[in-house]
Design a protein around this motif. Sequence first.
Motif, PDB file in Angstrom:
ATOM      1  N   TYR A   1      18.761  42.875  22.448  1.00  0.00           N
ATOM      2  CA  TYR A   1      19.930  43.711  22.239  1.00  0.00           C
ATOM      3  C   TYR A   1      19.972  44.834  23.286  1.00  0.00           C
ATOM      4  O   TYR A   1      21.033  45.159  23.829  1.00  0.00           O
ATOM      5  N   GLY A   2      18.831  45.413  23.614  1.00  0.00           N
ATOM      6  CA  GLY A   2      18.749  46.448  24.654  1.00  0.00           C
ATOM      7  C   GLY A   2      19.179  45.907  26.014  1.00  0.00           C
ATOM      8  O   GLY A   2      19.884  46.582  26.764  1.00  0.00           O
ATOM      9  N   VAL A   3      18.745  44.694  26.340  1.00  0.00           N
ATOM     10  CA  VAL A   3      19.145  44.064  27.603  1.00  0.00           C
ATOM     11  C   VAL A   3      20.646  43.814  27.599  1.00  0.00           C
ATOM     12  O   VAL A   3      21.338  44.042  28.613  1.00  0.00           O
ATOM     13  N   PHE A   4      21.185  43.380  26.476  1.00  0.00           N
ATOM     14  CA  PHE A   4      22.622  43.142  26.356  1.00  0.00           C
ATOM     15  C   PHE A   4      23.402  44.439  26.611  1.00  0.00           C
ATOM     16  O   PHE A   4      24.368  44.449  27.379  1.00  0.00           O
ATOM     17  N   ILE A   5      22.987  45.533  25.995  1.00  0.00           N
ATOM     18  CA  ILE A   5      23.653  46.829  26.190  1.00  0.00           C
ATOM     19  C   ILE A   5      23.516  47.269  27.649  1.00  0.00           C
ATOM     20  O   ILE A   5      24.486  47.724  28.263  1.00  0.00           O
ATOM     21  N   PHE A   6      22.319  47.128  28.212  1.00  0.00           N
ATOM     22  CA  PHE A   6      22.086  47.503  29.603  1.00  0.00           C
ATOM     23  C   PHE A   6      23.052  46.766  30.524  1.00  0.00           C
ATOM     24  O   PHE A   6      23.679  47.372  31.390  1.00  0.00           O
ATOM     25  N   ASN A   7      23.190  45.480  30.337  1.00  0.00           N
ATOM     26  CA  ASN A   7      24.079  44.681  31.183  1.00  0.00           C
ATOM     27  C   ASN A   7      25.538  45.102  31.035  1.00  0.00           C
ATOM     28  O   ASN A   7      26.290  45.119  32.012  1.00  0.00           O
ATOM     29  N   GLN A   8      25.934  45.441  29.836  1.00  0.00           N
ATOM     30  CA  GLN A   8      27.309  45.910  29.636  1.00  0.00           C
ATOM     31  C   GLN A   8      27.530  47.255  30.327  1.00  0.00           C
ATOM     32  O   GLN A   8      28.583  47.479  30.924  1.00  0.00           O
ATOM     33  N   LEU A   9      26.547  48.136  30.263  1.00  0.00           N
ATOM     34  CA  LEU A   9      26.675  49.435  30.930  1.00  0.00           C
ATOM     35  C   LEU A   9      26.719  49.270  32.452  1.00  0.00           C
ATOM     36  O   LEU A   9      27.456  49.985  33.141  1.00  0.00           O
ATOM     37  N   VAL A  10      25.959  48.332  32.977  1.00  0.00           N
ATOM     38  CA  VAL A  10      26.006  48.042  34.415  1.00  0.00           C
ATOM     39  C   VAL A  10      27.403  47.557  34.798  1.00  0.00           C
ATOM     40  O   VAL A  10      27.975  47.991  35.810  1.00  0.00           O
ATOM     41  N   THR A  11      27.969  46.685  34.001  1.00  0.00           N
ATOM     42  CA  THR A  11      29.319  46.175  34.263  1.00  0.00           C
ATOM     43  C   THR A  11      30.336  47.312  34.251  1.00  0.00           C
ATOM     44  O   THR A  11      31.195  47.388  35.147  1.00  0.00           O
ATOM     45  N   LEU A  12      30.237  48.198  33.279  1.00  0.00           N
ATOM     46  CA  LEU A  12      31.172  49.325  33.205  1.00  0.00           C
ATOM     47  C   LEU A  12      31.033  50.240  34.417  1.00  0.00           C
ATOM     48  O   LEU A  12      32.037  50.692  34.981  1.00  0.00           O
ATOM     49  N   LYS A  13      29.808  50.508  34.824  1.00  0.00           N
ATOM     50  CA  LYS A  13      29.564  51.367  35.992  1.00  0.00           C
ATOM     51  C   LYS A  13      30.189  50.751  37.244  1.00  0.00           C
ATOM     52  O   LYS A  13      30.833  51.433  38.033  1.00  0.00           O
ATOM     53  N   HIS A  14      30.017  49.443  37.395  1.00  0.00           N
ATOM     54  CA  HIS A  14      30.578  48.774  38.568  1.00  0.00           C
ATOM     55  C   HIS A  14      32.099  48.674  38.493  1.00  0.00           C
ATOM     56  O   HIS A  14      32.772  48.683  39.535  1.00  0.00           O
TER      57      HIS A  14
END
Length: 190
Positions: A17-30
């Motif tokens: 779940y942490g990896v999932f959130i991390f990936n979503q935050l990376v997408t938002l930043k980009h």
Amino acid sequence: MSGGLVLLILLALVAVYGVFIFNQLVTLKHNVGKAWANIDILLKQRHDELPKLVETCKQYMQFEQETLEKVMLARNSVASAREAHNIPALGQAEGALRLGLGNLFAVAEAYPELKTNETFLHLQARITGLENSIADRREFYNDSVNVNNVRVEQFPDTLVARLFGFGQFSLLRFATEEKQDVNIKQLFNQ
């Protein structure tokens, strides 16, 4: 033994779940970066077109130097803020530039030869199109920033955001003058 297995499974789920959130935050930043890049391209295009417009106007508007100078000063302020990625300063500079362009186009109404000049008409249409595109891109940028900023404040996303240094971005705000009604009478009396 089964208690350890349950704990291991729970830790694995939390990690996934942490990896999932991390990936979503990376997408938002980009997405925010991409939205800014789109604005940057349009600002650069407008930056390149404005000297051509001013030069065309100079041929006809000998007595309107102050209006032309204000447009060029505002253009330089936008370029400086854009290069520095200073979003608040960019919002202020954009307001001054839009006001200057409005004044320039209003003053141009007093010059019939200029209004019929093919180069002027082409540049006016090009800059007006760029202004509309910039407005659309600013809206997209602010939407992207808003989605990012909400996510980095929501629980449990805020835990991952803080752990990995994801932060908020500044909205591109408009100058107060840009939100007010335009005084057409004043523009024609300059």
